[in-house]
Design an enzyme around this catalytic site. Structure first.
Site, PDB file in Angstrom:
ATOM      1  CG  ASN A   1     -33.730  50.716  63.291  1.00  0.00           C
ATOM      2  OD1 ASN A   1     -34.609  50.030  63.809  1.00  0.00           O
ATOM      3  ND2 ASN A   1     -33.683  50.961  61.988  1.00  0.00           N
TER       4      ASN A   1
ATOM      5  NE  ARG B   1     -38.631  47.674  60.597  1.00  0.00           N
ATOM      6  CZ  ARG B   1     -37.494  48.316  60.321  1.00  0.00           C
ATOM      7  NH1 ARG B   1     -36.316  47.780  60.631  1.00  0.00           N
ATOM      8  NH2 ARG B   1     -37.522  49.491  59.741  1.00  0.00           N
TER       9      ARG B   1
ATOM     10  CD  GLU C   1     -32.722  48.267  60.747  1.00  0.00           C
ATOM     11  OE1 GLU C   1     -31.510  48.584  60.772  1.00  0.00           O
ATOM     12  OE2 GLU C   1     -33.504  48.637  59.869  1.00  0.00           O
TER      13      GLU C   1
ATOM     14  CD  GLU D   1     -31.793  53.139  60.127  1.00  0.00           C
ATOM     15  OE1 GLU D   1     -31.070  53.449  59.159  1.00  0.00           O
ATOM     16  OE2 GLU D   1     -31.512  52.212  60.896  1.00  0.00           O
TER      17      GLU D   1
ATOM     18  CE1 TYR E   1     -27.359  47.584  63.037  1.00  0.00           C
ATOM     19  CE2 TYR E   1     -28.866  49.447  62.978  1.00  0.00           C
ATOM     20  CZ  TYR E   1     -28.555  48.150  62.620  1.00  0.00           C
ATOM     21  OH  TYR E   1     -29.422  47.411  61.862  1.00  0.00           O
TER      22      TYR E   1
ATOM     23  CG  HIS F   1     -35.521  50.084  54.741  1.00  0.00           C
ATOM     24  ND1 HIS F   1     -35.637  49.441  55.962  1.00  0.00           N
ATOM     25  CD2 HIS F   1     -34.208  50.313  54.582  1.00  0.00           C
ATOM     26  CE1 HIS F   1     -34.437  49.272  56.505  1.00  0.00           C
ATOM     27  NE2 HIS F   1     -33.538  49.793  55.669  1.00  0.00           N
TER      28      HIS F   1
HETATM   29  O1  IFM Z   1     -28.496  47.766  56.640  1.00  0.00           O
HETATM   30  C1  IFM Z   1     -28.910  48.863  57.380  1.00  0.00           C
HETATM   31  C2  IFM Z   1     -30.413  49.009  57.336  1.00  0.00           C
HETATM   32  O2  IFM Z   1     -30.875  49.135  56.043  1.00  0.00           O
HETATM   33  C3  IFM Z   1     -30.839  50.230  58.096  1.00  0.00           C
HETATM   34  N1  IFM Z   1     -30.273  50.264  59.411  1.00  0.00           N
HETATM   35  C4  IFM Z   1     -28.861  50.008  59.544  1.00  0.00           C
HETATM   36  C5  IFM Z   1     -28.489  48.736  58.827  1.00  0.00           C
HETATM   37  C6  IFM Z   1     -26.974  48.488  58.966  1.00  0.00           C
HETATM   38  O3  IFM Z   1     -26.275  49.558  58.422  1.00  0.00           O
END
Ligand code: IFM
Length: 468
Positions: free
Chosen positions: A312, A90, A374, A179, A314, A134
């Site tokens: 995504n 990606r 992600e 995002e 985290y 992005h």
């Molecule tokens: O590096 C970023 C990415 O560009 C978008 N999602 C989160 C990642 C980590 O912060």
């Protein structure tokens, strides 16, 4: 019905959480974070070029001017992916490389770069997943108001069409936005990303125009590429109240509205969440007459049927109510578990949140398909005396999140793939180069790439289609 989790096969090597056949495995990057060559081959200026060079914006004062020099080293990077067993990649297209002024003349040299990259990926047996935005908006459009300006949505759809027309004979999977919360709230309300505004009203306007641009781009991509599979990627975080108090519960609900529902509801239901509309109107972030921002047809366009959702993930947000949080929706993420592990960027490691997020999205919004576009961790572990990078914390992070993903599949979530963030250490936006999310170590002085232990672990996961 008995649960199939954990899915096992009889094996004496311990690899026993198995993914469905055809599960897509890959890694992700974005243009500004890896390409460099910001002044080459007719690329226009982006808002990140401008922002990164504004004193005080980036913690280490760096920019993406060189980054991982991927613009010149893409052959090596494709070979690296192949060596690491990746089946999909990606990456994002830089809008200012393709349409330097944001609208109007298309720069063929920019498209040529991505066309060569796609050819090389396909030749290596790696499926391209293309993200169209992005965060690197052409500065020329920002000068007209950027995402706060409705015309930017139309310019995006035209740009999407130009890219799809050139690459659509070879690229199947398209992601309109990465995002949009970051491209609106983080960058227009909290000022932490380009263009660096602190203006709630601008943030809400930007969010609407970003979503609208997604809605306009979907038919534009389909027109250029009839077989396209199209989705949008959202960064989602479960919002958990810090205590059992009603105030914390309300704050968590607001956080959820700000971060998750403001984007999920329009895309899947064609409407903004009513509680957030009321809240934003009260704050003056939305006009009293909503029709001044949201024109007839907008919501229908935003909810254009798509083929998948990119998630995504985290971390989670543990939310505590306080006055400031109420006024500006700013997260008050607090530590409730002092024993919890945190990555080097300070984010709690919370794999259960991935399972919660996938289940929630599946049960409440029913996307046809989901890709984890992600997931990853910033750990600074570097080469030891022998050049080996023993990033054991990242190996554990990956394993635990993959087990959560497998569990989601077992519970019925239509999860079709996983992209590790990131293939390479790269430019982590306002953190500069200090945070390293890569499966591969990048020595920025020499641009030498060295796969970390996590890359080798991930290669084994892919080969086995299973997690130990
Ligand atoms: O590096 C970023 C990415 O560009 C978008 N999602 C989160 C990642 C980590 O912060």
């Amino acid at each position: 019905m008995s649960s199939r989790f954990p899915p096992r096969r009889s094996s004496d090597d311990g690899w026993n959480v198995i993914f469905p056949a055809g599960f897509v495995w890959g890694s992700a990057t974005s243009a500004y974070q890896i390409e460099g060559a910001t002044g080459e081959d007719g690329r226009g200026e982006s808002i990140w070029d401008r922002f990164a060079k504004t004193p005080g914006r980036i913690r280490d004062g760096t920019s993406g001017d060189v980054a991982c020099d991927h613009y010149h080293r893409w052959r090596e990077d494709v070979a690296l992916m192949k060596e690491l067993g990746h089946r999909a990649y990606r990456f994002s297209v830089a809008w200012p490389r393709v349409v330097p002024q944001g609208r109007g003349a298309v720069n063929d040299k920019g498209l040529d770069f991505y066309s060569r990259l796609v050819d090389a990926l396909l030749e290596a047996g790696i499926a391209p997943y293309v993200t169209l935005y992005h965060w690197d908006l052409p500065q020329a459009l920002q000068d007209e108001g950027g995402w706060t300006h409705r015309a930017t949505a139309k310019a995006f759809a035209d740009y999407a069409f130009a890219v799809a027309r050139r690459l659509g004979d070879r690229v199947v999977h398209w992601i309109t936005h990465n995002e949009p919360w970051c491209a609106s709230m983080l960058s227009h309300q909290l000022g932490e990303h380009a263009p660096g505004l602190r203006d709630g009203r601008a943030a809400v306007e930007a969010s609407h125009h970003l979503l609208l641009s997604h809605g306009l781009a979907v038919p534009a991509i389909r027109a250029a590429c009839p077989g396209a599979q199209i989705g949008i990627t959202l960064n989602l975080s479960p919002a958990v109240p810090a205590s059992s108090s009603a105030a914390d519960a309300a704050a968590a609900r607001r956080y959820d509205g700000w971060m998750n529902r403001w984007f999920l509801d329009p895309v899947f239901r064609g409407e903004y969440p009513a509680d957030m509309v009321r809240g934003y109107t009260r704050k003056g972030w939305l006009p009293g007459d909503l029709g001044r921002l949201v024109l007839p047809g907008d919501m229908k366009a935003i909810a254009a049927p798509s083929d998948f959702l990119g998630v995504n993930y985290y971390n989670r947000a543990v939310v505590r109510s306080d006055r400031v949080a109420e006024e500006d929706n700013r997260p008050r993420s607090v530590v409730v578990d002092p024993g919890a592990e945190h990555t080097d960027i300070g984010w709690e490691v919370y794999p259960e949140g991935l399972l919660q997020t996938l289940l929630r999205v599946h049960l409440e919004y029913r996307p046809a398909k989901i890709f984890i576009t992600e997931n990853g961790a910033s750990y600074s572990d570097g080469p030891d005396g022998h050049g080996r990078i023993a990033d054991t914390r990242r190996v554990r992070f990956l394993r635990d999140h993959l087990v959560a993903a497998a569990r989601a599949i077992d519970l019925g979530v239509p999860l079709a793939g996983y992209f590790a963030w990131s293939l390479l250490d790269n430019y982590e936006w306002s953190h500069g180069y200090a945070q390293r999310f890569g499966l591969t170590w990048v020595d920025y002085a020499t641009q030498k790439r060295t796969p970390k232990d996590s890359a080798l672990y991930f290669r084994k996961v892919i080969a086995e289609n299973a997690v130990e």
